[in-house]
Design a protein around this motif. Structure first.
Motif, PDB file in Angstrom:
ATOM      1  N   LYS A  23      23.548  61.406  85.550  1.00 52.67           N
ATOM      2  CA  LYS A  23      23.988  62.610  86.248  1.00 52.67           C
ATOM      3  C   LYS A  23      23.837  63.757  85.256  1.00 52.67           C
ATOM      4  CE  LYS A  23      26.032  60.714  90.056  1.00 52.67           C
ATOM      5  NZ  LYS A  23      24.762  60.324  90.916  1.00 52.67           N
ATOM      6  N   LEU A  24      23.405  64.875  86.034  1.00 46.29           N
ATOM      7  CA  LEU A  24      23.111  66.005  85.158  1.00 46.29           C
ATOM      8  C   LEU A  24      23.566  67.248  86.023  1.00 46.29           C
ATOM      9  CD1 LEU A  24      22.028  67.913  82.694  1.00 46.29           C
ATOM     10  CD2 LEU A  24      19.992  68.009  84.008  1.00 46.29           C
ATOM     11  N   VAL A  25      24.697  67.819  85.628  1.00 44.39           N
ATOM     12  CA  VAL A  25      25.147  69.103  86.568  1.00 44.39           C
ATOM     13  C   VAL A  25      24.768  70.105  85.989  1.00 44.39           C
ATOM     14  CG1 VAL A  25      27.327  69.995  87.313  1.00 44.39           C
ATOM     15  CG2 VAL A  25      27.130  67.456  87.057  1.00 44.39           C
ATOM     16  N   LEU A  26      24.443  71.208  86.621  1.00 43.75           N
ATOM     17  CA  LEU A  26      23.955  72.629  85.932  1.00 43.75           C
ATOM     18  C   LEU A  26      24.953  73.615  87.009  1.00 43.75           C
ATOM     19  CD1 LEU A  26      21.172  71.038  86.361  1.00 43.75           C
ATOM     20  CD2 LEU A  26      20.356  72.826  85.250  1.00 43.75           C
ATOM     21  N   ASP A  27      25.477  74.597  86.445  1.00 43.24           N
ATOM     22  CA  ASP A  27      26.294  75.676  86.893  1.00 43.24           C
ATOM     23  C   ASP A  27      26.117  76.774  86.212  1.00 43.24           C
ATOM     24  OD1 ASP A  27      28.138  76.584  88.711  1.00 43.24           O
ATOM     25  OD2 ASP A  27      29.832  75.622  88.078  1.00 43.24           O
ATOM     26  N   ALA A  28      26.719  77.934  86.657  1.00 41.81           N
ATOM     27  CA  ALA A  28      26.710  79.077  86.096  1.00 41.81           C
ATOM     28  C   ALA A  28      28.120  79.590  85.437  1.00 41.81           C
ATOM     29  CB  ALA A  28      26.331  80.281  86.937  1.00 41.81           C
ATOM     30  N   ALA A  29      27.952  80.586  84.479  1.00 43.35           N
ATOM     31  CA  ALA A  29      29.328  80.682  83.916  1.00 43.35           C
ATOM     32  C   ALA A  29      29.922  81.575  85.025  1.00 43.35           C
ATOM     33  CB  ALA A  29      29.144  81.698  82.675  1.00 43.35           C
ATOM     34  N   LYS A  30      31.367  81.672  84.658  1.00 39.96           N
ATOM     35  CA  LYS A  30      32.313  82.286  85.761  1.00 39.96           C
ATOM     36  C   LYS A  30      31.825  83.683  86.071  1.00 39.96           C
ATOM     37  CE  LYS A  30      36.027  78.827  85.234  1.00 39.96           C
ATOM     38  NZ  LYS A  30      37.353  78.728  84.870  1.00 39.96           N
ATOM     39  N   GLU A  31      31.474  84.312  84.835  1.00 37.91           N
ATOM     40  CA  GLU A  31      31.285  85.652  85.097  1.00 37.91           C
ATOM     41  C   GLU A  31      29.905  85.851  85.877  1.00 37.91           C
ATOM     42  OE1 GLU A  31      29.814  84.890  80.950  1.00 37.91           O
ATOM     43  OE2 GLU A  31      31.604  84.177  82.166  1.00 37.91           O
ATOM     44  N   PHE A  32      29.286  84.973  86.166  1.00 39.70           N
ATOM     45  CA  PHE A  32      27.864  85.153  86.918  1.00 39.70           C
ATOM     46  C   PHE A  32      28.376  84.359  88.220  1.00 39.70           C
ATOM     47  CE2 PHE A  32      26.296  85.453  82.515  1.00 39.70           C
ATOM     48  CZ  PHE A  32      25.790  86.795  82.542  1.00 39.70           C
ATOM     49  N   GLY A  33      29.344  83.939  88.668  1.00 34.26           N
ATOM     50  CA  GLY A  33      29.772  83.427  89.880  1.00 34.26           C
ATOM     51  C   GLY A  33      29.962  81.701  89.905  1.00 34.26           C
ATOM     52  N   GLY A  34      29.846  81.211  88.844  1.00 34.96           N
ATOM     53  CA  GLY A  34      29.785  79.933  88.887  1.00 34.96           C
ATOM     54  C   GLY A  34      31.288  79.461  88.454  1.00 34.96           C
ATOM     55  N   ASP A  36      31.499  76.891  85.563  1.00 34.77           N
ATOM     56  CA  ASP A  36      31.299  76.512  84.435  1.00 34.77           C
ATOM     57  C   ASP A  36      31.661  74.849  84.396  1.00 34.77           C
ATOM     58  OD1 ASP A  36      30.688  76.521  81.827  1.00 34.77           O
ATOM     59  OD2 ASP A  36      32.843  76.815  81.061  1.00 34.77           O
ATOM     60  N   LEU A  37      30.927  74.173  85.467  1.00 34.35           N
ATOM     61  CA  LEU A  37      31.133  72.870  85.641  1.00 34.35           C
ATOM     62  C   LEU A  37      29.929  72.115  84.823  1.00 34.35           C
ATOM     63  CD1 LEU A  37      31.988  72.668  89.402  1.00 34.35           C
ATOM     64  CD2 LEU A  37      33.369  72.348  87.726  1.00 34.35           C
ATOM     65  N   GLY A  38      29.020  72.813  84.375  1.00 32.69           N
ATOM     66  CA  GLY A  38      27.814  71.971  83.751  1.00 32.69           C
ATOM     67  C   GLY A  38      27.165  72.945  82.759  1.00 32.69           C
ATOM     68  N   TYR A  39      25.887  72.229  82.454  1.00 31.03           N
ATOM     69  CA  TYR A  39      24.790  73.093  81.821  1.00 31.03           C
ATOM     70  C   TYR A  39      24.393  74.127  82.444  1.00 31.03           C
ATOM     71  CZ  TYR A  39      24.768  68.531  79.386  1.00 31.03           C
ATOM     72  OH  TYR A  39      25.411  67.350  78.638  1.00 31.03           O
ATOM     73  N   ARG A  40      23.793  75.249  81.520  1.00 29.31           N
ATOM     74  CA  ARG A  40      23.004  76.373  82.174  1.00 29.31           C
ATOM     75  C   ARG A  40      21.443  75.925  81.808  1.00 29.31           C
ATOM     76  NH1 ARG A  40      27.544  76.514  82.055  1.00 29.31           N
ATOM     77  NH2 ARG A  40      28.906  78.514  81.589  1.00 29.31           N
ATOM     78  N   PRO A  41      20.753  76.285  82.871  1.00 30.62           N
ATOM     79  CA  PRO A  41      19.350  75.855  82.693  1.00 30.62           C
ATOM     80  C   PRO A  41      18.502  75.989  81.778  1.00 30.62           C
ATOM     81  CG  PRO A  41      19.787  76.444  84.808  1.00 30.62           C
ATOM     82  CD  PRO A  41      21.019  76.873  84.122  1.00 30.62           C
ATOM     83  N   LYS A  42      18.689  77.501  81.292  1.00 35.72           N
ATOM     84  CA  LYS A  42      17.828  77.827  80.099  1.00 35.72           C
ATOM     85  C   LYS A  42      18.064  77.141  78.668  1.00 35.72           C
ATOM     86  CE  LYS A  42      17.819  82.369  80.063  1.00 35.72           C
ATOM     87  NZ  LYS A  42      17.749  83.790  80.465  1.00 35.72           N
ATOM     88  N   PRO A  43      19.301  76.792  78.290  1.00 36.30           N
ATOM     89  CA  PRO A  43      19.689  76.291  77.197  1.00 36.30           C
ATOM     90  C   PRO A  43      19.125  74.770  77.218  1.00 36.30           C
ATOM     91  CG  PRO A  43      21.526  77.500  77.826  1.00 36.30           C
ATOM     92  CD  PRO A  43      20.623  77.631  79.093  1.00 36.30           C
ATOM     93  N   LEU A  44      18.916  74.216  78.604  1.00 42.16           N
ATOM     94  CA  LEU A  44      18.535  72.892  78.758  1.00 42.16           C
ATOM     95  C   LEU A  44      16.828  72.973  78.283  1.00 42.16           C
ATOM     96  CD1 LEU A  44      19.861  71.663  81.989  1.00 42.16           C
ATOM     97  CD2 LEU A  44      20.308  70.669  79.483  1.00 42.16           C
ATOM     98  N   VAL A  45      16.051  73.943  78.547  1.00 41.60           N
ATOM     99  CA  VAL A  45      14.836  74.189  77.847  1.00 41.60           C
ATOM    100  C   VAL A  45      14.787  74.006  76.496  1.00 41.60           C
ATOM    101  CG1 VAL A  45      13.167  75.923  77.746  1.00 41.60           C
ATOM    102  CG2 VAL A  45      14.130  75.827  80.016  1.00 41.60           C
ATOM    103  N   MET A  46      15.635  74.811  75.666  1.00 44.01           N
ATOM    104  CA  MET A  46      15.692  74.283  74.413  1.00 44.01           C
ATOM    105  C   MET A  46      16.292  72.765  73.981  1.00 44.01           C
ATOM    106  SD  MET A  46      17.062  77.998  72.661  1.00 44.01           S
ATOM    107  CE  MET A  46      18.742  77.865  73.299  1.00 44.01           C
TER     108      MET A  46
END
Length: 138
Positions: A23-34, A36-46
């Motif tokens: 399982k992989l959970v992605l979520d936005a930071a709180k300041e962007f409406g998420g 913070d339950l999981g990874y951000r998509p762009k850092p997963l690219v790295m």
């Protein structure tokens, strides 16, 4: 041959995916409406780039019979100022731990990953410059 991944919205800004049975959970930071339950998509690219080349390098060095005490790969990404905020450049930093490591073999392993084996690197370098540095820490 095809590869497929699906992602399912779980509410608010969060999504869940199952990748190779994990399982992989992605979520936005709180300041962007998420939440913070999981990874951000762009850092997963790295992370995908580091993981792909890391697996190559470990495998190649094993075949070369190079022994080392540790390997950490850091990826630095320059981000565009304007939307879409894409990476404009990526830099891999390979940090090997060990004594008397043969730099020529470390360089060869990384070069083989870049030029031949790492599909993530091959794809990314079509879009942005990807550079690397090799460091040895005793």
């Amino acid at each position: 041959m095809k590869s497929e991944v699906s992602i399912r919205w779980t509410g608010n800004m969060a999504f869940e995916s199952e990748v190779n049975g994990h399982k992989l959970v992605l979520d936005a930071a709180k300041e962007f409406g998420g939440e913070d339950l999981g990874y951000r998509p762009k850092p997963l690219v790295m992370a995908a780039l580091a993981g792909c080349t890391g697996m190559d390098v470990v495998s190649i060095l094993k075949k070369m019979r190079v022994e080392y005490d540790g390997l950490e790969i850091k990826v630095e990404g320059d981000v565009a100022d304007e939307h879409p905020k894409t990476y404009t450049a990526l830099k891999l930093i390979y940090e090997f731990k060990g004594k008397d490591l043969p730099m020529e073999k470390l360089e060869k392993a990384v070069a083989l990953s870049e030029e031949t084996y790492c599909g993530v690197w091959a794809m990314y370098k079509k879009a942005v410059p990807v550079t690397y540095e090799i460091r040895v820490v005793e």
